[in-house]
Design an enzyme around this catalytic site. Structure first.
Site, PDB file in Angstrom:
ATOM      1  N   SER A 147     111.181  10.644  85.765  1.00 56.19           N
ATOM      2  CA  SER A 147     109.740  10.884  85.919  1.00 56.19           C
ATOM      3  C   SER A 147     109.461  11.473  87.295  1.00 56.19           C
ATOM      4  CB  SER A 147     108.974   9.564  85.771  1.00 56.19           C
ATOM      5  OG  SER A 147     107.610   9.728  86.109  1.00 56.19           O
ATOM      6  N   TYR A 160     107.385   0.650  87.033  1.00 54.58           N
ATOM      7  CA  TYR A 160     107.905   1.767  86.241  1.00 54.58           C
ATOM      8  C   TYR A 160     108.516   2.831  87.139  1.00 54.58           C
ATOM      9  CZ  TYR A 160     107.812   6.005  83.369  1.00 54.58           C
ATOM     10  OH  TYR A 160     108.147   7.172  82.718  1.00 54.58           O
TER      11      TYR A 160
END
Length: 254
Positions: A147, A160
């Site tokens: 990400s 996350y």
């Protein structure tokens, strides 16, 4: 010549979290180049069977593995099912992840444990099981899906973002160890891609424009933007690329 290097005829792939979104786009891209592709999803849903049908429509073999990666021994069960369906896997794409939006002060033990378990621990455990088969065959492609938050963490996704940064470190570590075995290991880090996960958050027009303003190219990505790079990294055309953290984010990480 380049088309030949991109061909994956006869290769066997597993893409986790591939019943939708980026995972599904990658699965279809691999299948489009001749790879047999196993679909994985967390729950027994229509979307998983639909993805299998779409892969098979491209003239290759497929199958469905249903396994919640949050469960104990999940990596072992995924590996066993993949072996039963396809035998040894040549291409492993680790796309499945858990993302929980919450202010950092409100992150619970359960939030933290689920995200680090699925996103990081299961990545390691799946690699521990699948890589030896690749080493035995002398060829393998491993691609983790990270990400843009590895560099620019969202304030409401601390756990996350940290888990994705941990996986990118794992990729560099492993790549240095298995390169001699004909295996490449890379991390593809998407930015804001229009998947179900993101489109819901982007329904608020004010927030949508705030996010868009931070993307140099000025627009959100589509799943095929990730699939194109994944195909390169998973084919012979990408044989000299390993240990890399590559952003598909329209420049958002700059």
């Amino acid at each position: 010549m380049m088309n030949d290097l991109m061909r994956l005829t006869g290769k066997k792939a597993l893409v986790t979290g591939s019943n939708q979104g980026i995972g599904k786009a990658i699965a279809l891209a691999l299948a489009g180049q001749g790879a047999n592709v196993l679909i994985h999803c967390r729950d027994e849903t229509v979307s998983g069977q639909q993805a299998v049908a779409e892969v098979e429509a491209l003239g290759v073999r497929s199958g469905l593995i249903v396994e919640d990666l949050a469960g104990s021994e999940a990596a072992e069960r995924v590996y066993d099912q993949a072996r039963q369906l396809f035998g040894a896997i040549d291409i492993l794409v680790l796309n499945a992840s858990v993302q929980i939006r919450r202010p950092w002060t409100a992150v619970t033990d359960a939030d933290f444990n689920e995200q680090t378990t699925v996103n990081w621990q299961r990545t390691l455990e799946l690699l521990q099981r699948f890589v030896p088969d690749m080493q035995q065959s002398g060829w393998g492609r491993i691609l983790t899906i990270g990400s843009v938050q590895q560099l620019k963490p969202h304030p409401q996704m601390m756990a996350y973002a940290a888990s994705k940064a941990a996986v990118s470190n794992l990729v560099r570590n492993l790549a240095a160890q298995v390169g001699k075995d004909g295996i490449t290991v890379n991390n593809l880090a998407p930015g804001v891609i229009l998947t179900n996960r993101n489109t819901e958050a982007l329904t608020d027009e004010t927030y949508r424009e705030q996010v868009r303003s931070r993307i140099p190219v000025g627009f959100f990505g589509e799943t095929q933007d990730c699939a194109a790079l994944a195909l390169l990294l998973c084919s012979e055309a990408g044989r000299y690329i390993t240990g890399q953290d590559i952003y598909v984010d329209g420049g958002m990480s700059l």
